[in-house]
Design an enzyme around this catalytic site. Structure first.
Site, PDB file in Angstrom:
ATOM      1  N   GLU A  68       0.842  -1.209   0.000  1.00 45.67           N
ATOM      2  CA  GLU A  68       0.000   0.000   0.000  1.00 45.67           C
ATOM      3  C   GLU A  68       0.873   1.255   0.000  1.00 45.67           C
ATOM      4  O   GLU A  68       0.597   2.213  -0.714  1.00 45.67           O
ATOM      5  CB  GLU A  68      -0.939   0.019   1.210  1.00 45.67           C
ATOM      6  N   GLU A  69       1.929   1.238   0.814  1.00 48.10           N
ATOM      7  CA  GLU A  69       2.845   2.385   0.848  1.00 48.10           C
ATOM      8  C   GLU A  69       3.530   2.567  -0.496  1.00 48.10           C
ATOM      9  O   GLU A  69       3.646   3.695  -0.994  1.00 48.10           O
ATOM     10  CB  GLU A  69       3.900   2.195   1.941  1.00 48.10           C
ATOM     11  N   ALA A  70       3.988   1.474  -1.103  1.00 48.89           N
ATOM     12  CA  ALA A  70       4.653   1.565  -2.408  1.00 48.89           C
ATOM     13  C   ALA A  70       3.701   2.144  -3.455  1.00 48.89           C
ATOM     14  O   ALA A  70       4.105   2.962  -4.287  1.00 48.89           O
ATOM     15  CB  ALA A  70       5.158   0.193  -2.849  1.00 48.89           C
TER      16      ALA A  70
END
Length: 162
Positions: free
Chosen positions: A84-86
């Site tokens: 999700e962060e990527a």
């Protein structure tokens, strides 16, 4: 299309990593070196306060950073939080001109961008959980592919296969 208004930066660098792979070695050295050189770095174990809503705080920190370093490691793709962060990082790269620096730590860049080997197995597990045609998993695959195609550093104990 890139947005003309970039959000106000609070952090110089946002570190995206899978903690179980890196916390006590490479990541610790990188974080220490950045701080010793006056580079204000967001790392979730240092910056998150008890009671913070994890996803909202992390996404805001990405938006408020000048540079994001994605450290791809062997177990990175097994974490839906990392993915999700990527995805958010790659969205901010496109929309806000966030500088993204991928580091491939003991993993081949082709494995990341092509969803092969460990990354392929981890993504298959996510597909079984969220569905084969899940938009979420499709976004993750696209983010991995795009990040894997950026200029990068490959850190490995043995010879590089590039």
């Amino acid at each position: 299309m890139a947005s003309s208004s970039k959000p106000k930066s609070i952090y110089d660098v946002f570190l995206n990593f899978r903690g179980t792979d890196l916390c006590n070695n490479f990541l610790g050295h990188l974080y220490k070196a950045l701080n010793q050189n006056g580079i204000y770095t967001f790392i979730d174990r240092e910056e998150m306060r008890k009671g913070d809503q994890i996803s909202a705080a992390l996404m805001k920190a990405i938006e408020q950073s000048c540079i994001a370093i994605i450290i791809f490691s062997e177990d990175y793709a097994s974490s839906h939080w990392c993915l999700e962060e990527a995805t958010k990082i790659m969205e901010c790269k496109e929309q806000n001109d966030l500088t993204v620096l991928p580091v491939f730590y003991k993993v081949d860049p082709r494995e990341v961008r092509g969803g092969k080997e460990r990354y392929g197995k981890a993504l298959a597990k996510h597909e079984s959980k969220f569905g084969k045609d899940s938009e979420k998993v499709k976004r993750w695959k696209k983010a991995l592919f795009n990040a894997g195609n950026l200029s990068w550093w490959h850190l490995n104990d043995g010879p590089s296969n590039n």
